[in-house]
Motif scaffolding. Structure first.
Motif, mmCIF file in Angstrom:
data_model
loop_
_atom_site.group_PDB
_atom_site.id
_atom_site.type_symbol
_atom_site.label_atom_id
_atom_site.label_comp_id
_atom_site.label_asym_id
_atom_site.label_seq_id
_atom_site.Cartn_x
_atom_site.Cartn_y
_atom_site.Cartn_z
ATOM 1 N N LEU A 580 -26.804 -0.429 -19.920
ATOM 2 C CA LEU A 580 -27.621 -1.336 -20.346
ATOM 3 C C LEU A 580 -29.153 -0.209 -20.926
ATOM 4 C CD1 LEU A 580 -28.850 -4.075 -21.374
ATOM 5 C CD2 LEU A 580 -28.977 -4.982 -19.402
ATOM 6 N N TYR A 581 -29.442 0.478 -19.414
ATOM 7 C CA TYR A 581 -30.408 1.203 -19.410
ATOM 8 C C TYR A 581 -30.900 2.148 -20.721
ATOM 9 C CZ TYR A 581 -31.277 -0.795 -14.437
ATOM 10 O OH TYR A 581 -31.389 -1.503 -13.877
ATOM 11 N N TYR A 582 -29.578 2.096 -20.770
ATOM 12 C CA TYR A 582 -29.812 3.722 -21.329
ATOM 13 C C TYR A 582 -29.979 2.835 -22.688
ATOM 14 C CZ TYR A 582 -29.589 7.079 -18.389
ATOM 15 O OH TYR A 582 -29.962 8.157 -16.866
ATOM 16 N N ALA A 583 -29.360 1.544 -23.347
ATOM 17 C CA ALA A 583 -29.984 1.437 -24.133
ATOM 18 C C ALA A 583 -31.304 0.581 -24.881
ATOM 19 C CB ALA A 583 -28.731 -0.042 -24.847
ATOM 20 N N GLU A 584 -31.461 0.328 -23.977
ATOM 21 C CA GLU A 584 -33.238 -0.830 -24.355
ATOM 22 C C GLU A 584 -34.198 0.990 -24.431
ATOM 23 O OE1 GLU A 584 -33.901 -3.373 -24.509
ATOM 24 O OE2 GLU A 584 -31.654 -4.541 -24.896
ATOM 25 N N LEU A 585 -33.624 2.159 -23.755
ATOM 26 C CA LEU A 585 -34.921 2.880 -23.792
ATOM 27 C C LEU A 585 -36.076 2.841 -25.400
ATOM 28 C CD1 LEU A 585 -35.428 5.515 -22.560
ATOM 29 C CD2 LEU A 585 -33.694 6.955 -23.703
ATOM 30 N N THR A 587 -37.425 0.999 -25.482
ATOM 31 C CA THR A 587 -37.594 -0.640 -26.166
ATOM 32 C C THR A 587 -38.956 -1.157 -25.242
ATOM 33 O OG1 THR A 587 -36.322 -2.120 -24.664
ATOM 34 C CG2 THR A 587 -35.342 -1.279 -26.828
ATOM 35 N N ALA A 588 -39.249 -2.447 -24.978
ATOM 36 C CA ALA A 588 -40.256 -3.179 -24.240
ATOM 37 C C ALA A 588 -39.751 -3.698 -23.065
ATOM 38 C CB ALA A 588 -40.502 -4.405 -24.898
ATOM 39 N N ALA A 589 -38.295 -3.129 -23.180
ATOM 40 C CA ALA A 589 -37.837 -3.839 -22.084
ATOM 41 C C ALA A 589 -38.285 -2.529 -20.296
ATOM 42 C CB ALA A 589 -36.579 -3.789 -21.450
ATOM 43 N N LEU A 590 -38.409 -1.984 -20.950
ATOM 44 C CA LEU A 590 -38.860 -0.810 -20.518
ATOM 45 C C LEU A 590 -40.185 0.235 -20.431
ATOM 46 C CD1 LEU A 590 -34.934 1.745 -20.569
ATOM 47 C CD2 LEU A 590 -36.159 0.278 -18.753
ATOM 48 N N THR A 591 -41.003 0.648 -19.587
ATOM 49 C CA THR A 591 -41.707 1.343 -20.132
ATOM 50 C C THR A 591 -41.720 3.083 -20.133
ATOM 51 O OG1 THR A 591 -43.325 0.020 -18.620
ATOM 52 C CG2 THR A 591 -44.590 1.646 -19.032
ATOM 53 N N ASP A 592 -42.367 3.676 -20.863
ATOM 54 C CA ASP A 592 -42.132 5.047 -21.112
ATOM 55 C C ASP A 592 -42.890 5.699 -20.106
ATOM 56 O OD1 ASP A 592 -41.310 7.365 -21.763
ATOM 57 O OD2 ASP A 592 -41.692 7.789 -23.081
ATOM 58 N N ILE A 593 -42.979 6.391 -19.342
ATOM 59 C CA ILE A 593 -43.924 7.552 -18.433
ATOM 60 C C ILE A 593 -43.896 8.594 -18.608
ATOM 61 C CG2 ILE A 593 -44.329 8.424 -15.956
ATOM 62 C CD1 ILE A 593 -43.622 4.919 -16.689
ATOM 63 N N GLY A 642 -36.676 8.965 -15.511
ATOM 64 C CA GLY A 642 -35.058 8.685 -16.121
ATOM 65 C C GLY A 642 -35.565 7.743 -17.636
ATOM 66 N N VAL A 643 -35.468 6.740 -17.757
ATOM 67 C CA VAL A 643 -35.123 6.084 -18.791
ATOM 68 C C VAL A 643 -37.097 5.126 -18.228
ATOM 69 C CG1 VAL A 643 -33.395 5.816 -19.093
ATOM 70 C CG2 VAL A 643 -34.993 4.097 -18.047
ATOM 71 N N GLY A 644 -37.706 5.461 -17.247
ATOM 72 C CA GLY A 644 -39.069 5.216 -17.561
ATOM 73 C C GLY A 644 -39.265 4.069 -15.945
ATOM 74 N N THR A 645 -39.554 2.576 -16.690
ATOM 75 C CA THR A 645 -39.547 1.894 -15.578
ATOM 76 C C THR A 645 -39.680 0.403 -16.190
ATOM 77 O OG1 THR A 645 -41.965 1.567 -15.195
ATOM 78 C CG2 THR A 645 -40.748 2.313 -13.665
ATOM 79 N N PRO A 646 -39.309 -0.923 -15.031
ATOM 80 C CA PRO A 646 -39.425 -1.606 -16.166
ATOM 81 C C PRO A 646 -40.570 -2.058 -16.733
ATOM 82 C CG PRO A 646 -38.236 -1.957 -13.582
ATOM 83 C CD PRO A 646 -39.158 -0.750 -13.771
ATOM 84 N N GLU A 648 -41.902 -4.965 -19.687
ATOM 85 C CA GLU A 648 -42.765 -6.571 -20.132
ATOM 86 C C GLU A 648 -41.375 -7.479 -20.668
ATOM 87 O OE1 GLU A 648 -45.203 -8.908 -23.439
ATOM 88 O OE2 GLU A 648 -45.304 -6.687 -23.361
ATOM 89 N N LYS A 649 -40.470 -7.203 -20.931
ATOM 90 C CA LYS A 649 -39.054 -7.449 -21.490
ATOM 91 C C LYS A 649 -37.679 -7.538 -20.471
ATOM 92 C CE LYS A 649 -41.454 -9.149 -25.026
ATOM 93 N NZ LYS A 649 -41.544 -10.670 -25.546
ATOM 94 N N PHE A 650 -38.488 -6.353 -19.727
ATOM 95 C CA PHE A 650 -36.643 -5.785 -19.029
ATOM 96 C C PHE A 650 -36.407 -7.402 -18.852
ATOM 97 C CE2 PHE A 650 -35.107 -5.568 -14.702
ATOM 98 C CZ PHE A 650 -34.927 -4.333 -14.399
ATOM 99 N N PHE A 651 -37.136 -8.743 -17.996
ATOM 100 C CA PHE A 651 -36.115 -9.671 -16.929
ATOM 101 C C PHE A 651 -34.838 -10.675 -18.647
ATOM 102 C CE2 PHE A 651 -39.536 -9.222 -14.153
ATOM 103 C CZ PHE A 651 -38.498 -8.398 -13.139
ATOM 104 N N SER A 652 -35.726 -9.989 -19.724
ATOM 105 C CA SER A 652 -34.400 -10.339 -20.696
ATOM 106 C C SER A 652 -33.390 -9.805 -21.668
ATOM 107 C CB SER A 652 -36.146 -11.015 -22.012
ATOM 108 O OG SER A 652 -36.885 -11.650 -21.539
ATOM 109 N N ALA A 653 -33.905 -8.956 -21.175
ATOM 110 C CA ALA A 653 -32.443 -7.630 -21.914
ATOM 111 C C ALA A 653 -31.194 -7.902 -21.635
ATOM 112 C CB ALA A 653 -33.156 -6.430 -21.240
ATOM 113 N N VAL A 654 -31.036 -8.185 -20.694
ATOM 114 C CA VAL A 654 -29.705 -8.858 -20.193
ATOM 115 C C VAL A 654 -29.322 -9.747 -20.376
ATOM 116 C CG1 VAL A 654 -28.017 -9.779 -17.864
ATOM 117 C CG2 VAL A 654 -29.977 -7.571 -17.909
ATOM 118 N N PRO A 655 -28.099 -9.766 -20.847
ATOM 119 C CA PRO A 655 -27.358 -11.075 -22.291
ATOM 120 C C PRO A 655 -27.449 -12.048 -21.148
ATOM 121 C CG PRO A 655 -26.828 -8.894 -22.909
ATOM 122 C CD PRO A 655 -27.517 -8.933 -21.686
ATOM 123 N N PHE A 656 -27.577 -13.263 -21.874
ATOM 124 C CA PHE A 656 -27.561 -14.491 -21.098
ATOM 125 C C PHE A 656 -26.259 -15.016 -20.969
ATOM 126 C CE2 PHE A 656 -27.856 -19.682 -21.259
ATOM 127 C CZ PHE A 656 -28.183 -19.164 -19.859
#
Length: 658
Positions: A580-585, A587-593, A642-646, A648-656
């Motif tokens: 999931l982390y790599y799929a969100e690379l 996107t707003a789910a991760l902050t690119d450092i 790595g892919v960065g840090t959590p 803005e959308k980190f908590f919404s990235a996991v499918p409900f």
């Protein structure tokens, strides 16, 4: 404040390789068979050729060890995991139950019974059999081990420590049932070369009190070091923070908004594994929560799984240094509670930092103690010659079990960059183990500036160079510490990193893409670290006080707390979350450092005596994310964060899931 280092960087060793270990550099040649006995190929520790013999343990002395048994259908287990952890799969998140895992992949009950009966027949004491049957814990005298395994256990002095190990390949006696010889993948604990695993951060001196020195800031930029020389950029540097408090990290990483919605990690259990157990942990955590505006860590919300009072070993300062681990437990527990104040925390204590910690970690998985396990410790190399092949296989099997059964496993990536400078000075770049296991999340470290409003005003990779104030001027810069990262020499590139990790990283050691570390990051720089509270020994007496601390040992439990909230929000266990982390690379789910656009400096005061200004202060200047390090923050995936840090959308990235 970066606390004076007591970390011992160890090069470790153990015994025999399972076929599933992917060695990028190639497997060791098999050992020659011994007539009449079944040789466990490659089980002679490779490091003893560089060690000095120091006698033999007493024949009657007791050694704890364990037999690692083979997992059934390993290839099928890995294929299933790839499907269950793919966010685009219809089967995403349908993790196996513990019962399903045991039925499909654990050794058959009859085979486990054959092994335990054989051990008993050899005169060994059975300590435990993990529920899945992958590992049988036993103990016996040195004389029994020498006889049964056809070796001589000797003491060796290596890397400044005296430890015991088998002097030859291990073998099983003639007449050992085929069901036993075919099932044993390795023997853990006879070779004590793994002494010592150490916490993944820099801890206070054992038993000695420590305080962050003033002047320091309550938020980034609050105080400027006008009394010190300008930094090389010609500007006066800001003083480092006294230690960020829970609400500052909550605000900076989006937790505050989740807490307002009632998402605080409740219903999710996070396990912390370390060696030994602080006698004041619950009282300290409760005091800390009260002082920093956190909900109380209630007794029903916290429990410990520990050995009996007389069950600890290797406790001395020249061994595992039990008191030094108390600060590790304190940091881990308080950091998880800071980010997920509603989560249940279970602390699992190893009886020592050798086999006891290995077994505590595996039992936490096998008994499904928690949904998330944070581990702030490890070994400063993944060189199989030094780790030992059976230890690698042990961690592979249990991390695969964890991933399949929906347990998220986080490991700190280390505090010394690529391990070639800053006090380790190993001869070649290396990543830390077990953080580079394909089925765990390797957690790297960042440096972060949080302003008075709780906003992240900057965040970069953690790689620090220091200049010391001497005779009124800053000295020459020297690399000191940084989050661990790079390329594994043990493991091929896992499926979730394909197409995401640059070839310059994945192929650093050859033509075949390999596992890269870290996967994701959180704050680790001790200069932008966390304020923790712990009972310590001060000149005036023993009492609770607080200090600033960092390391990737901070990053891992901070991430675990955020994972607990994400799990609560999604209504299911995150399980193996790396894909999931790599799929969100990107996107707003991760902050690119990325690296600073220009050099960034901070000034820091240290108490000479570690507790107060009575003997004066010393001053240093930190350069953040120094580019003389060999791992750097770059756009996209990099070997520093790595892919960065959590984001803005980190908590919404996991499918409900309803």
């Amino acid at each position: 404040m970066l606390i004076p280092s007591t970390r011992r960087y160890r090069l470790t060793a153990a015994v025999a390789l399972g076929a599933a270990v992917v060695s990028v550099l190639g497997a060791a040649p098999p050992a020659s068979a011994r007539p009449g006995r079944h040789t466990i190929s490659g089980s002679k520790p490779r490091w003893i050729g560089q060690a000095r013999q120091a006698g033999t343990p007493a024949a009657a002395s007791t050694i704890h060890f364990g037999l690692l048994l083979a997992m059934r259908d390993r290839a099928g287990a890995e294929a299933t995991l790839a499907k269950l952890s793919d966010p685009d799969s219809a089967d995403y998140g349908k993790w196996l139950s513990t019962a399903q895992f045991r039925t499909r992949h654990a050794p058959a009950a009859a085979d486990v019974k054959a092994v335990t009966s054989w051990l008993s027949g050899q005169g060994f004491t059975l300590r435990d059999t993990l529920g899945g049957g992958l590992y049988v814990e036993a103990s016996g005298t040195t004389a029994q081990i020498d006889k049964t395994f056809g070796t001589t256990v000797r003491d060796y002095t290596y890397q400044g420590k005296t430890v015991h190990a088998n002097s030859t390949d291990l073998s099983l006696p003639e007449g050992t049932p085929a069901a036993v010889t075919g099932l044993i993948k390795g023997v853990v604990g006879i070779d004590q070369g793994t002494l010592l695993k150490t916490p993944g951060d820099t801890l206070p001196p054992p038993g000695a009190g420590f305080r962050a020195a003033t002047p320091c800031s309550s938020y980034y930029g609050e105080k400027t070091a006008t009394d010190l020389p300008a930094a090389p950029d010609g500007k006066k540097a800001p003083y480092v923070v006294c230690g960020y408090e829970p609400k500052q990290y909550q605000s900076a990483y989006g937790v505050t908004g989740q807490l307002r919605r009632g998402l605080d990690g409740r219903g999710v259990t996070v396990a912390v594994t370390d060696a030994y157990a602080s006698p004041t942990i619950l009282r300290d955590a409760q005091t800390y929560s009260r002082k920093h505006g956190l909900p109380a860590l209630r007794p029903h919300q916290f429990r410990q799984i520990t050995p009996a009072a007389d069950g600890y070993s290797n406790t001395g300062p020249d061994e595992c240094d039990a008191a030094g681990w108390y600060g590790e437990e304190t940091l881990d527990v308080e950091a998880v509670h800071a980010m997920a104040p509603g989560a249940t925390i279970v602390y699992v204590a190893g009886s020592d930092c050798v086999t006891g910690l290995d077994e505590a970690w595996a039992e936490t998985i096998d008994n499904h103690v928690a949904d998330i396990i944070t581990n702030s410790w490890g070994n400063a190399t993944d060189d199989v010659d030094l780790l030992g092949e059976d230890v690698v296989e042990f961690y592979q099997q249990f991390s695969l079990e964890a991933a399949l059964t929906g347990i998220t496993v986080d490991f700190s990536s280390g505090d010394s960059g690529d391990e070639t400078s800053g006090g380790t000075d190993l001869p070649a770049k290396t990543v830390d183990f077990p953080a580079d296991l394909p089925f765990v999340t390797g957690v790297g470290g960042t440096s972060v500036g949080i302003d008075r409003t709780g906003k992240r005003v900057w965040e970069h990779g953690w790689q620090s160079a220091y200049q010391t104030l001497t005779d009124g001027a800053w000295g020459e810069p020297a690399y000191v510490s940084g989050g661990g990262g790079g390329t594994s020499v043990l493991f091929a590139q896992p499926f979730y990193q394909r197409g995401r990790v640059p070839a310059s990283i994945s192929k650093y050691f050859g033509d075949k893409p390999a596992r890269a570390v870290p996967d994701i990051s959180m704050p680790g720089d001790p200069n932008t670290g966390f304020r923790v509270g712990q009972t310590q020994q001060f000149p005036e007496g023993t009492h609770y006080d607080e200090y600033r601390i960092g390391g990737t040992s901070l990053a891992s439990p901070l991430l675990a707390g955020m994972q607990a909230i994400a799990s609560q929000k999604a209504h299911h266990a995150l399980g193996f979350v790396n894909p999931l982390y790599y799929a969100e690379l990107g996107t707003a789910a991760l902050t690119d450092i990325t690296a600073p656009a220009r050099p960034l400096y901070q000034a820091r005061a240290n108490y000479v005596n570690s507790v107060d200004a009575s003997q004066g202060r010393a001053y240093i200047l930190q350069q953040v994310d120094v580019q003389t390090s060999t791992i750097h923050s770059t756009p996209g995936y990099d070997a520093e964060t790595g892919v960065g840090t959590p984001g803005e959308k980190f908590f919404s990235a996991v499918p409900f899931r309803r």
